[in-house]
Design an enzyme around this catalytic site. Structure first.
Site, PDB file in Angstrom:
ATOM      1  N   ASN A 207       0.848  -1.198   0.000  1.00 47.84           N
ATOM      2  CA  ASN A 207       0.000   0.000   0.000  1.00 47.84           C
ATOM      3  C   ASN A 207       0.880   1.245   0.000  1.00 47.84           C
ATOM      4  O   ASN A 207       2.106   1.148  -0.015  1.00 47.84           O
ATOM      5  CB  ASN A 207      -0.949  -0.029   1.213  1.00 47.84           C
ATOM      6  CG  ASN A 207      -0.184  -0.128   2.509  1.00 47.84           C
ATOM      7  OD1 ASN A 207       0.607   0.737   2.834  1.00 47.84           O
ATOM      8  ND2 ASN A 207      -0.398  -1.212   3.239  1.00 47.84           N
ATOM      9  N   ASP A 275      -3.958  -6.190   4.713  1.00 43.06           N
ATOM     10  CA  ASP A 275      -5.008  -7.027   5.305  1.00 43.06           C
ATOM     11  C   ASP A 275      -4.940  -8.471   4.819  1.00 43.06           C
ATOM     12  O   ASP A 275      -5.303  -9.386   5.535  1.00 43.06           O
ATOM     13  CB  ASP A 275      -6.382  -6.426   4.984  1.00 43.06           C
ATOM     14  CG  ASP A 275      -6.614  -5.145   5.774  1.00 43.06           C
ATOM     15  OD1 ASP A 275      -6.281  -5.146   6.974  1.00 43.06           O
ATOM     16  OD2 ASP A 275      -7.090  -4.152   5.197  1.00 43.06           O
ATOM     17  N   LYS A 337     -13.399   0.447  16.040  1.00 44.35           N
ATOM     18  CA  LYS A 337     -12.068  -0.161  16.174  1.00 44.35           C
ATOM     19  C   LYS A 337     -11.603  -0.231  17.616  1.00 44.35           C
ATOM     20  O   LYS A 337     -10.953  -1.192  18.031  1.00 44.35           O
ATOM     21  CB  LYS A 337     -11.059   0.616  15.335  1.00 44.35           C
ATOM     22  CG  LYS A 337     -10.604  -0.195  14.166  1.00 44.35           C
ATOM     23  CD  LYS A 337      -9.892   0.600  13.143  1.00 44.35           C
ATOM     24  CE  LYS A 337     -10.589   0.361  11.820  1.00 44.35           C
ATOM     25  NZ  LYS A 337     -10.095   1.186  10.774  1.00 44.35           N
TER      26      LYS A 337
HETATM   27  O1  C5P Z   1      -8.618  -2.556  10.678  1.00 45.74           O
HETATM   28  P1  C5P Z   1      -7.643  -1.528  10.242  1.00 45.74           P
HETATM   29  O2  C5P Z   1      -6.591  -2.053   9.321  1.00 45.74           O
HETATM   30  O3  C5P Z   1      -8.258  -0.275   9.675  1.00 45.74           O
HETATM   31  O4  C5P Z   1      -6.954  -1.090  11.620  1.00 45.74           O
HETATM   32  C1  C5P Z   1      -5.889  -0.238  11.646  1.00 45.74           C
HETATM   33  C2  C5P Z   1      -5.066  -0.478  12.885  1.00 45.74           C
HETATM   34  O5  C5P Z   1      -4.849  -1.874  13.065  1.00 45.74           O
HETATM   35  C3  C5P Z   1      -3.697   0.135  12.756  1.00 45.74           C
HETATM   36  O6  C5P Z   1      -3.251   0.482  14.050  1.00 45.74           O
HETATM   37  C4  C5P Z   1      -2.880  -1.014  12.174  1.00 45.74           C
HETATM   38  O7  C5P Z   1      -1.504  -0.855  12.475  1.00 45.74           O
HETATM   39  C5  C5P Z   1      -3.477  -2.212  12.867  1.00 45.74           C
HETATM   40  N1  C5P Z   1      -3.462  -3.464  12.084  1.00 45.74           N
HETATM   41  C6  C5P Z   1      -2.664  -4.510  12.508  1.00 45.74           C
HETATM   42  N2  C5P Z   1      -2.668  -5.689  11.827  1.00 45.74           N
HETATM   43  C7  C5P Z   1      -3.450  -5.830  10.734  1.00 45.74           C
HETATM   44  C8  C5P Z   1      -4.251  -4.769  10.294  1.00 45.74           C
HETATM   45  C9  C5P Z   1      -4.222  -3.598  10.984  1.00 45.74           C
HETATM   46  O8  C5P Z   1      -1.951  -4.359  13.505  1.00 45.74           O
HETATM   47  N3  C5P Z   1      -3.430  -6.986  10.096  1.00 45.74           N
END
Ligand code: C5P
Length: 395
Positions: A207, A275, A337
């Site tokens: 990304n 993700d 979140k």
């Molecule tokens: O769910 P989302 O990706 O939007 O959440 C963002 C937060 O979760 C950020 O703090 C990111 O560093 C963390 N995150 C993580 N592991 C993932 C996805 C997101 O630690 N696989």
């Protein structure tokens, strides 16, 4: 206070004010060793500087007498802080681009000490995109660039560009000379940058995260004396000084690196973790098959690092902070979140503009106590804003 600065005076009508600064700092126990650029000598003389500072004033890069007394490298490192006052557009352009063609710019490139710029220039120059770019670059490189004062300028125009008042300059210099160790003894684990999920040996899923905000937070934490472990995906940023940098590529590697860095007093998950990752990355380069049949790749979800560490039964840090980059409905997703990830704070920012990769940011901090909005500022200033709150929560 028994400290010393290397004061670089560059050319400009405000140069004479640095003489008063030398005197004021001297009263506070701060010695000034001074470099005058060629242009500065049109406004102040080496003799007046030496008379006030009580030290020899340096002007030439290749001066055998000076070099025998103190080489320019040693000069750049002999003080606790380098102050450029007034800082002209020219010296900032040189320093932002790594030019070293006189004593002042060479000292700025050779120093390993913190650098503080006090800009003074015409309002249109200060607002020029090239100057803005250079200021952003210097801040990105870890320097402090003070905002100039606003008012009537020597050239008759009005606006920002005046040298900050001596009192404010003195306060900024004294605070830069007083090491802040409010976070000494605290271990903070932080992730930054993107992750890179291989598809085959030459292709990957990733990304746009530049890592800048996470790196700025890591620097701000180290500046307050914290013991910082920064687990970073691939970015093109220099390692912040005073930080333990662990480089990884994939989300799984990031999780493993974080777990082995625990225990920590705080965990800050700034990374834009991919993700998904392709199921079984191919060991050889995937080939075109020809024809028009759709090609499909299968993905599986990556581990959620933030959630895993938030929910750790034995090693949950006292403060766990997640980030939420959203393009819409910021508050709703941030609140969600906070619950789903099990963290203490969510720092949310709107990435619908050019935040990812850009220099400026504005964030909202969501916690059980409510929401607090930061001002819109550089990523370094946002990092300071966040770290002040972390320091309050941890001590
Ligand atoms: O769910 P989302 O990706 O939007 O959440 C963002 C937060 O979760 C950020 O703090 C990111 O560093 C963390 N995150 C993580 N592991 C993932 C996805 C997101 O630690 N696989």
């Amino acid at each position: 206070m028994d400290r010393s600065i290397l004061l670089i005076i560059t050319g400009g009508i405000a140069a004479f004010k640095s003489l008063e600064l030398i005197r004021e700092l001297g009263r506070a126990g701060v010695r000034s060793r001074v470099i005058l650029t060629k242009a500065a000598q049109e406004f102040v003389t080496p003799l007046s500087v030496s008379a006030l500072s009580g030290e020899k004033c340096f002007t030439e890069l290749f001066n055998l007498n000076d070099e025998a007394e103190m080489g320019h490298i040693e000069l750049s490192r002999s003080a606790d802080l380098v102050v450029v006052c007034p800082a002209s557009a020219d010296i900032m352009a040189k320093a932002a681009n790594g030019l070293a063609n006189d004593l002042a710019s060479t000292a700025l490139l050779a120093t390993d000490k913190p650098v503080l710029y006090a800009p003074a220039m015409n309002v249109r120059m200060w607002q020029h995109p090239a100057v803005k770019r250079n200021v952003a670059q210097l801040r990105d490189d870890g320097a402090t660039v003070l905002e100039p004062d606003e008012g009537l300028m020597a050239c008759g125009e009005f606006g920002p560009g005046r040298l900050p008042e001596i009192e404010r300059l003195k306060a900024s210099i004294l605070s830069a000379l007083t090491p802040d160790d409010t976070l000494a003894g605290k271990h903070v684990l932080i992730t930054a940058g993107p992750t890179r999920e291989p598809i085959d040996p030459v292709r990957y899923l990733t990304n746009h995260s530049s890592g800048r905000q996470g790196y700025a937070i890591a620097s701000a934490l180290a500046a307050r004396g914290a013991d910082v472990t920064l687990v970073s995906g691939p970015v093109s940023l220099p390692a912040p000084s005073g930080v333990k940098l662990v480089k990884i590529e994939t989300a799984q590697e990031m999780l493993a690196a974080c777990q082995s860095a625990l225990p920590a007093d705080a965990f800050i998950s700034v990374a834009a973790v991919a993700d998904w990752r392709p199921v079984n990355a191919s060991e050889s380069k995937l080939k075109l098959k020809g024809g028009e049949d759709p090609v499909s790749l299968q993905f599986v979800e990556n581990p959620d690092i933030l959630k895993t560490i938030s929910n750790s039964e034995t090693q949950r840090p006292e403060l766990v902070i997640g980030f939420a980059a959203e393009t819409h409905e910021l508050e709703k997703y941030a609140q969600e979140k906070l619950k789903t990830k099990g963290c203490d704070w969510i720092i949310a920012n709107d990435v619908s503009g050019d935040v990812m990769g850009g220099d400026r940011n504005q964030v909202s901090l969501f916690s059980q106590q409510g929401v607090e909005r930061s001002p819109e500022a550089s990523k370094a200033q946002i990092a300071d804003w966040i770290v002040s709150r972390i320091a309050e929560a941890l001590i």
